[in-house]
Write a protein that holds these residues in place. Structure first.
Motif, PDB file in Angstrom:
ATOM      1  N   ALA A   4      -4.804  80.812  35.707  1.00 41.82           N
ATOM      2  CA  ALA A   4      -5.616  79.593  35.633  1.00 41.82           C
ATOM      3  C   ALA A   4      -6.620  79.541  36.788  1.00 41.82           C
ATOM      4  CB  ALA A   4      -4.711  78.353  35.660  1.00 41.82           C
ATOM      5  N   ALA A   5      -6.184  79.876  38.001  1.00 40.71           N
ATOM      6  CA  ALA A   5      -7.080  79.843  39.162  1.00 40.71           C
ATOM      7  C   ALA A   5      -8.208  80.856  38.997  1.00 40.71           C
ATOM      8  CB  ALA A   5      -6.297  80.097  40.440  1.00 40.71           C
ATOM      9  N   LEU A   6      -7.876  82.052  38.526  1.00 39.42           N
ATOM     10  CA  LEU A   6      -8.903  83.071  38.315  1.00 39.42           C
ATOM     11  C   LEU A   6      -9.849  82.669  37.196  1.00 39.42           C
ATOM     12  CD1 LEU A   6      -6.774  86.290  38.799  1.00 39.42           C
ATOM     13  CD2 LEU A   6      -8.609  85.459  40.291  1.00 39.42           C
ATOM     14  N   GLY A   7      -9.319  82.041  36.155  1.00 37.36           N
ATOM     15  CA  GLY A   7     -10.161  81.554  35.063  1.00 37.36           C
ATOM     16  C   GLY A   7     -11.136  80.487  35.533  1.00 37.36           C
ATOM     17  N   GLU A   8     -10.660  79.571  36.385  1.00 44.67           N
ATOM     18  CA  GLU A   8     -11.532  78.539  36.949  1.00 44.67           C
ATOM     19  C   GLU A   8     -12.614  79.169  37.820  1.00 44.67           C
ATOM     20  OE1 GLU A   8      -9.353  75.481  38.973  1.00 44.67           O
ATOM     21  OE2 GLU A   8      -8.021  75.186  37.258  1.00 44.67           O
ATOM     22  N   ARG A   9     -12.208  80.145  38.607  1.00 43.40           N
ATOM     23  CA  ARG A   9     -13.152  80.811  39.501  1.00 43.40           C
ATOM     24  C   ARG A   9     -14.225  81.529  38.675  1.00 43.40           C
ATOM     25  NH1 ARG A   9     -12.175  85.814  43.627  1.00 43.40           N
ATOM     26  NH2 ARG A   9     -14.335  85.935  44.267  1.00 43.40           N
ATOM     27  N   GLY A  57     -15.112  80.915  35.618  1.00 43.33           N
ATOM     28  CA  GLY A  57     -15.888  79.920  34.891  1.00 43.33           C
ATOM     29  C   GLY A  57     -16.905  79.220  35.762  1.00 43.33           C
ATOM     30  N   SER A  58     -16.590  79.000  37.026  1.00 45.35           N
ATOM     31  CA  SER A  58     -17.528  78.298  37.917  1.00 45.35           C
ATOM     32  C   SER A  58     -18.610  79.224  38.433  1.00 45.35           C
ATOM     33  CB  SER A  58     -16.768  77.680  39.103  1.00 45.35           C
ATOM     34  OG  SER A  58     -16.223  78.695  39.928  1.00 45.35           O
ATOM     35  N   ALA A  59     -18.409  80.545  38.334  1.00 46.39           N
ATOM     36  CA  ALA A  59     -19.399  81.498  38.836  1.00 46.39           C
ATOM     37  C   ALA A  59     -20.535  81.701  37.843  1.00 46.39           C
ATOM     38  CB  ALA A  59     -18.726  82.836  39.147  1.00 46.39           C
ATOM     39  N   ARG A  60     -20.353  81.225  36.634  1.00 49.01           N
ATOM     40  CA  ARG A  60     -21.387  81.442  35.597  1.00 49.01           C
ATOM     41  C   ARG A  60     -22.493  80.454  35.686  1.00 49.01           C
ATOM     42  NH1 ARG A  60     -17.134  82.529  30.767  1.00 49.01           N
ATOM     43  NH2 ARG A  60     -16.360  84.434  31.626  1.00 49.01           N
TER      44      ARG A  60
END
Length: 118
Positions: free
Chosen positions: A108-113, A115-118
């Motif tokens: 989840a943390a990696l997915g959020e990271r 997702g926010s980098a896009r």
């Protein structure tokens, strides 16, 4: 950041009391019941490390943790990875030891990271 046993005990107590504590209230809560002067020395060291703030209240100081336990643990994990010779191997070995709940939190943390980098 490495903490000694007494420093760690002081931080644990401060994390449990986010409103802050006075040294004379903190001392009896610690293992082996150190003297208040010893607790003050530890608090000064933690303040110098940026982990504790102090506020003058009357003739004493009220001490508070400057960040939550989660921030401390995250920093310790980052520092441990910085010391790994082979970061990929260290992460792989770590991931192989975590519970399904921790693995899910990592995803989840990696997915959020990502997702926010896009």
């Amino acid at each position: 950041m490495q903490l000694g046993n007494l420093e760690r005990s002081v931080m644990e107590a401060l994390w449990e009391h986010p409103g802050g504590m006075f040294a004379h209230d903190l001392a009896p809560l610690l293992p082996s019941g150190p003297a208040v002067t010893t607790v003050l020395t530890v608090l000064t060291r933690l303040s110098n490390k940026g982990m504790v703030s102090r506020e003058r209240v009357g003739r004493a100081h009220l001490y508070r943790a400057t960040a939550g336990k989660d921030a401390f643990v995250a920093e310790a994990m980052r520092a441990a990875l910085d010391e790994a010779g082979d970061v990929a191997a260290a992460v792989q070995r770590f991931v192989g030891t975590v519970s399904p709940e921790v693995a899910s939190a990592l995803r989840a943390a990696l997915g959020e990271r990502d997702g926010s980098a896009r």
